[in-house]
Design a protein around this motif. Structure first.
Motif, PDB file in Angstrom:
ATOM      1  N   ASP A 167    -124.342 -11.132 -16.252  1.00  0.00           N
ATOM      2  CA  ASP A 167    -122.929 -10.835 -15.978  1.00  0.00           C
ATOM      3  C   ASP A 167    -122.255 -11.989 -15.254  1.00  0.00           C
ATOM      4  OD1 ASP A 167    -123.088  -8.377 -17.194  1.00  0.00           O
ATOM      5  OD2 ASP A 167    -123.458  -7.273 -15.336  1.00  0.00           O
ATOM      6  N   ASN A 168    -122.943 -12.584 -14.285  1.00  0.00           N
ATOM      7  CA  ASN A 168    -122.366 -13.725 -13.573  1.00  0.00           C
ATOM      8  C   ASN A 168    -122.114 -14.891 -14.527  1.00  0.00           C
ATOM      9  OD1 ASN A 168    -122.319 -12.440 -11.113  1.00  0.00           O
ATOM     10  ND2 ASN A 168    -124.244 -13.313 -10.404  1.00  0.00           N
ATOM     11  N   ALA A 169    -123.077 -15.139 -15.420  1.00  0.00           N
ATOM     12  CA  ALA A 169    -122.894 -16.220 -16.389  1.00  0.00           C
ATOM     13  C   ALA A 169    -121.732 -15.921 -17.331  1.00  0.00           C
ATOM     14  CB  ALA A 169    -124.182 -16.432 -17.174  1.00  0.00           C
ATOM     15  N   LEU A 170    -121.604 -14.665 -17.749  1.00  0.00           N
ATOM     16  CA  LEU A 170    -120.513 -14.283 -18.642  1.00  0.00           C
ATOM     17  C   LEU A 170    -119.160 -14.458 -17.963  1.00  0.00           C
ATOM     18  CD1 LEU A 170    -119.485 -13.009 -21.282  1.00  0.00           C
ATOM     19  CD2 LEU A 170    -119.858 -10.766 -20.226  1.00  0.00           C
ATOM     20  N   GLU A 171    -119.096 -14.118 -16.688  1.00  0.00           N
ATOM     21  CA  GLU A 171    -117.827 -14.267 -15.965  1.00  0.00           C
ATOM     22  C   GLU A 171    -117.427 -15.734 -15.859  1.00  0.00           C
ATOM     23  OE1 GLU A 171    -115.789 -12.778 -11.762  1.00  0.00           O
ATOM     24  OE2 GLU A 171    -117.852 -12.236 -12.272  1.00  0.00           O
ATOM     25  N   ALA A 172    -118.404 -16.610 -15.712  1.00  0.00           N
ATOM     26  CA  ALA A 172    -118.095 -18.036 -15.622  1.00  0.00           C
ATOM     27  C   ALA A 172    -117.848 -18.659 -16.986  1.00  0.00           C
ATOM     28  CB  ALA A 172    -119.242 -18.772 -14.915  1.00  0.00           C
ATOM     29  N   SER A 173    -118.443 -18.078 -18.037  1.00  0.00           N
ATOM     30  CA  SER A 173    -118.349 -18.672 -19.379  1.00  0.00           C
ATOM     31  C   SER A 173    -118.285 -17.555 -20.419  1.00  0.00           C
ATOM     32  CB  SER A 173    -119.564 -19.585 -19.622  1.00  0.00           C
ATOM     33  OG  SER A 173    -119.605 -20.033 -20.953  1.00  0.00           O
ATOM     34  N   PRO A 174    -117.094 -16.996 -20.682  1.00  0.00           N
ATOM     35  CA  PRO A 174    -116.987 -15.871 -21.636  1.00  0.00           C
ATOM     36  C   PRO A 174    -117.338 -16.249 -23.076  1.00  0.00           C
ATOM     37  CG  PRO A 174    -115.023 -16.073 -20.237  1.00  0.00           C
ATOM     38  CD  PRO A 174    -115.810 -17.325 -20.051  1.00  0.00           C
ATOM     39  N   HIS A 175    -117.276 -17.536 -23.405  1.00  0.00           N
ATOM     40  CA  HIS A 175    -117.490 -17.941 -24.800  1.00  0.00           C
ATOM     41  C   HIS A 175    -118.959 -18.146 -25.135  1.00  0.00           C
ATOM     42  CE1 HIS A 175    -113.170 -18.412 -25.083  1.00  0.00           C
ATOM     43  NE2 HIS A 175    -113.188 -19.229 -24.040  1.00  0.00           N
ATOM     44  N   TRP A 176    -119.769 -18.525 -24.150  1.00  0.00           N
ATOM     45  CA  TRP A 176    -121.169 -18.814 -24.463  1.00  0.00           C
ATOM     46  C   TRP A 176    -122.059 -18.547 -23.253  1.00  0.00           C
ATOM     47  CZ3 TRP A 176    -124.871 -22.080 -22.416  1.00  0.00           C
ATOM     48  CH2 TRP A 176    -126.037 -22.252 -23.178  1.00  0.00           C
ATOM     49  N   LYS A 211    -134.427 -18.337 -18.000  1.00  0.00           N
ATOM     50  CA  LYS A 211    -133.360 -19.268 -17.623  1.00  0.00           C
ATOM     51  C   LYS A 211    -132.058 -18.808 -18.249  1.00  0.00           C
ATOM     52  CE  LYS A 211    -133.073 -23.414 -19.432  1.00  0.00           C
ATOM     53  NZ  LYS A 211    -133.329 -24.833 -19.744  1.00  0.00           N
ATOM     54  N   VAL A 212    -131.083 -18.476 -17.406  1.00  0.00           N
ATOM     55  CA  VAL A 212    -129.757 -18.042 -17.847  1.00  0.00           C
ATOM     56  C   VAL A 212    -128.793 -19.200 -17.630  1.00  0.00           C
ATOM     57  CG1 VAL A 212    -127.894 -16.392 -17.518  1.00  0.00           C
ATOM     58  CG2 VAL A 212    -130.271 -15.647 -17.288  1.00  0.00           C
ATOM     59  N   SER A 213    -128.123 -19.624 -18.714  1.00  0.00           N
ATOM     60  CA  SER A 213    -127.229 -20.781 -18.647  1.00  0.00           C
ATOM     61  C   SER A 213    -125.825 -20.370 -19.049  1.00  0.00           C
ATOM     62  CB  SER A 213    -127.726 -21.899 -19.576  1.00  0.00           C
ATOM     63  OG  SER A 213    -129.079 -22.211 -19.319  1.00  0.00           O
ATOM     64  N   ASP A 214    -124.836 -21.126 -18.558  1.00  0.00           N
ATOM     65  CA  ASP A 214    -123.454 -20.916 -18.960  1.00  0.00           C
ATOM     66  C   ASP A 214    -122.783 -22.266 -19.124  1.00  0.00           C
ATOM     67  OD1 ASP A 214    -121.919 -21.724 -16.474  1.00  0.00           O
ATOM     68  OD2 ASP A 214    -123.129 -20.135 -15.611  1.00  0.00           O
ATOM     69  N   ALA A 215    -121.587 -22.249 -19.705  1.00  0.00           N
ATOM     70  CA  ALA A 215    -120.824 -23.475 -19.939  1.00  0.00           C
ATOM     71  C   ALA A 215    -119.579 -23.501 -19.080  1.00  0.00           C
ATOM     72  CB  ALA A 215    -120.465 -23.591 -21.423  1.00  0.00           C
ATOM     73  N   GLY A 216    -119.663 -22.930 -17.886  1.00  0.00           N
ATOM     74  CA  GLY A 216    -118.512 -22.876 -16.999  1.00  0.00           C
ATOM     75  C   GLY A 216    -118.367 -24.127 -16.152  1.00  0.00           C
ATOM     76  N   THR A 217    -117.751 -23.948 -14.991  1.00  0.00           N
ATOM     77  CA  THR A 217    -117.482 -25.085 -14.104  1.00  0.00           C
ATOM     78  C   THR A 217    -118.677 -25.428 -13.223  1.00  0.00           C
ATOM     79  OG1 THR A 217    -116.527 -23.578 -12.451  1.00  0.00           O
ATOM     80  CG2 THR A 217    -115.027 -24.580 -14.055  1.00  0.00           C
ATOM     81  N   GLY A 218    -119.695 -24.581 -13.189  1.00  0.00           N
ATOM     82  CA  GLY A 218    -120.879 -24.858 -12.377  1.00  0.00           C
ATOM     83  C   GLY A 218    -120.703 -24.396 -10.938  1.00  0.00           C
ATOM     84  N   PHE A 219    -121.774 -24.536 -10.168  1.00  0.00           N
ATOM     85  CA  PHE A 219    -121.755 -24.156  -8.759  1.00  0.00           C
ATOM     86  C   PHE A 219    -121.184 -25.286  -7.918  1.00  0.00           C
ATOM     87  CE2 PHE A 219    -125.409 -21.633 -10.358  1.00  0.00           C
ATOM     88  CZ  PHE A 219    -124.957 -20.364 -10.004  1.00  0.00           C
TER      89      PHE A 219
END
Length: 456
Positions: A348-357, A375-383
C-alpha cells in the motif's frame, strides 16, 4: 490444551523476551569482564615472577624465594581454575567479580609482605585493584575493594615482613627503590589504560544494547496501545457497517433505483466498498485474536504469496503490479494474518508513492535457502534522507499528514517478532524499495505433540 489452561498473551511473551534479552546482555558483559580479569591476572603473574627473580638475583636483595613463588603458583592455580570454571558459563554476577578482585588483593598483600612490606615501591598496585573495582562493580562492592586494599596497606605498616628495602633517593635513577617506583608507575599506567579501557568499552556496549532494548519495549507498548485502539474501533464499526449494508439492500429494491442502471451501478460499487470495509474490520479482529481459530491454517509459501498478491491487486487501483516469484521449491508454511497484513501494508505504501507501477520480487536467500526475501519497489520520489535516518520509528513520514509513518513502524515490529528484518533504500533508477527478510523456520508449521490423553 485443557479447558483450564490459558494461552499466554503475545504481550506477555514479548515482555518476557525483552526481559530475557536484558538479562542476557548483562550476563554477557559479566562474562567478558571476568575474562579481562583472568587475562590481567596472567600478565600480573608473569610480571611478579620476573620481578621476583630480577630482584633476588640481579639486585641481590635476598627474598624468601620459595615462599613468594609458592604464592604465585597458588594464584596461577586459582586463575586456571577460574578459566576452566567460567568458560562454559554465561552468568557472572557481581559477587563473583568481587571475590576475584579480593583474591588479587590478598595475593598482592602476601607478596608485598614477603618483599619489603610498605617499603616495597610496588605497593601502589593497590590503586589498580581499586580502579578495577570502581569500574566493574556496583558502589557497595567497590567500597569493599577499597576497604580490603586499605586493610592490606595498614597490615603492611603494622606487621613488617622479613625483608626491608632501603631507599636512597639521592642516587637518582641508580637507586633500586626509584627504579621500582618507575616500573610500578609504568606498569600501573599501561595496565589501567589497556584493561580499564577494554572494560569501559564492554560496559558502553552493554549500555547501548540495554538502551536499544528499552526503546524496543517502548515501541512494543506503543503497538499494544494502537492494537487495543484498533480492536475497539473495529468493534464499534461493526454495527454502523451492518446498518449501511441493510440500507443499501433496501435501496436496491426501491423504485428510484430500480429504473436507473447508473444508480444500480453506484449501489453495486458502494456494496463492494462496504464489503471491503467489513473485511478490514474482520482482519483487525483476527489480528487482535477475537475471531482467530485455534488450529493454524496450513498452506504453502507459493500459494500464500499468490493468493495475497491476487487479493491485493483485485482490491487496489494499481495499474501495473510487477510480481516475480523466484522459488526453486515450494515449502509448507502457516498462513499468518499478521504477516499478510504487513506485506499488504508495504505494498500500500508503494502504491501511494507510485500508482502506475509497483514491483514485488520474492526469492530465497542463504546457503540453504533458509531466508525468505521480499523486495517491494516503486517508481515514486523515494525516501528523504531524514526518513531513511529514522526508518522504523513511529510517525516518521514525508507525506505530511497526521499519523503518517505508522505503517512501516508496525511492519518493522511484525518482522522483528518473526525474527526477521526490514530495511529501506532509494533505487538508483528512481523510486524506493523496502526489503523484508524472514527466516522460513518462523513460518513453518509446528510439529504436533503426541496426544497422551488416552494413555493409561
Amino acid at each position: 490444551m485443557t479447558p483450564t489452561q490459558a494461552a499466554p498473551s503475545p504481550g506477555a511473551d514479548k515482555r518476557q523476551s525483552i526481559e530475557s534479552a536484558r538479562s542476557d546482555t548483562t550476563r554477557g558483559a559479566g562474562v567478558r569482564n571476568m575474562q579481562q580479569l583472568i587475562q590481567l591476572r596472567w600478565i600480573a603473574l608473569v610480571g611478579q615472577v620476573a620481578t621476583i627473580l630480577f630482584v633476588h638475583f640481579a639486585l641481590e636483595i635476598r627474598l624468601p624465594l620459595a615462599t613468594m613463588l609458592g604464592v604465585a603458583a597458588c594464584l596461577a592455580a586459582f586463575n586456571l581454575a577460574s578459566l576452566l570454571y567460567w568458560r562454559p558459563r554465561q552468568d557472572v554476577g557481581d559477587a563473583a567479580l568481587l571475590s576475584a578482585l579480593l583474591v588479587d588483593v590478598a595475593a598482592l598483600t602476601a607478596q608485598l609482605y614477603l618483599s619489603g612490606g610498605i617499603t616495597n615501591p610496588f605497593v601502589f598496585l593497590y590503586l589498580l585493584q581499586v580502579a578495577l573495582g570502581a569500574v566493574l562493580l556496583p558502589a557497595w562492592a567497590s567500597w569493599v575493594v577499597v576497604a580490603a586494599g586499605s586493610a592490606g596497606v595498614l597490615g603492611l605498616v603494622v606487621f613488617p615482613g622479613p625483608v626491608t628495602i632501603a631507599a636512597n633517593p639521592e642516587q637518582g635513577i641508580a637507586d633500586p627503590y626509584v627504579q621500582g617506583l618507575l616500573a610500578c608507575f609504568l606498569l600501573t599506567a599501561v595496565l589501567a589504560g589497556l584493561f580499564i579501557g577494554r572494560i569501559a568499552r564492554i560496559l558502553r556496549e552493554r549500555d547501548a544494547r540495554l538502551a536499544d532494548l528499552r526503546q524496543q519495549a517502548a515501541e512494543e507498548e506503543h503497538i499494544v496501545r494502537m492494537g487495543l485502539l484498533a480492536s475497539g474501533a473495529a468493534h464499534e464499526l461493526g454495527t454502523p457497517l451492518a446498518t449501511l449494508s441493510v440500507l443499501l439492500g433496501d435501496w436496491r429494491r426501491m423504485a428510484p433505483f430500480t429504473g436507473h442502471p447508473e444508480l444500480q451501478q453506484d449501489l453495486d460499487e458502494m456494496q463492494t466498498q462496504l464489503g471491503r470495509c467489513k473485511a478490514i474490520v474482520t482482519g483487525i479482529l483476527l489480528s487482535a485474536g477475537d475471531a482467530r481459530g485455534e488450529a493454524p491454517a496450513q498452506t504453502t509459501l507459493a500459494v500464500f504469496l499468490d493468493e495475497l498478491v491476487s487479493e491485493w491487486s483485485a482490491t487496489r487501483p494499481v495499474e501495473t503490479l510487477d510480481y516475480r516469484r523466484h522459488l526453486d521449491e515450494d515449502v509448507p508454511i502457516v498462513s499468518d494474518s499478521g504477516l499478510q497484513q504487513m506485506i499488504g501494508n508495504i505494498l500500500d505504501n508503494a502504491l501511494e508513492a507510485s500508482p502506475h507501477w509497483v514491483g514485488l520480487e520474492v526469492s530465497r536467500e542463504g546457503d540453504d535457502g533458509e531466508w525468505l526475501r521480499l523486495k517491494v519497489s516503486d517508481a515514486g520520489t523515494g525516501f528523504t534522507a531524514e526518513t531513511l535516518a529514522n526508518f522504523g520509528k513511529p510517525y516518521n513520514s514525508s507525506k505530511g499528514r497526521p499519523g503518517g509513518g505508522l505503517g512501516l513502524f508496525l511492519s518493522l515490529n511484525v518482522a522483528r517478532s518473526f525474527g526477521g528484518r526490514l530495511s529501506a533504500a532509494n533505487r538508483p533508477q528512481g523510486g524506493a524499495e523496502v526489503v523484508l527478510e524472514l527466516p522460513l523456520s518462523a513460518l513453518a508449521l509446528p510439529a504436533e505433540e503426541p496426544d497422551e490423553s488416552n494413555d493409561g
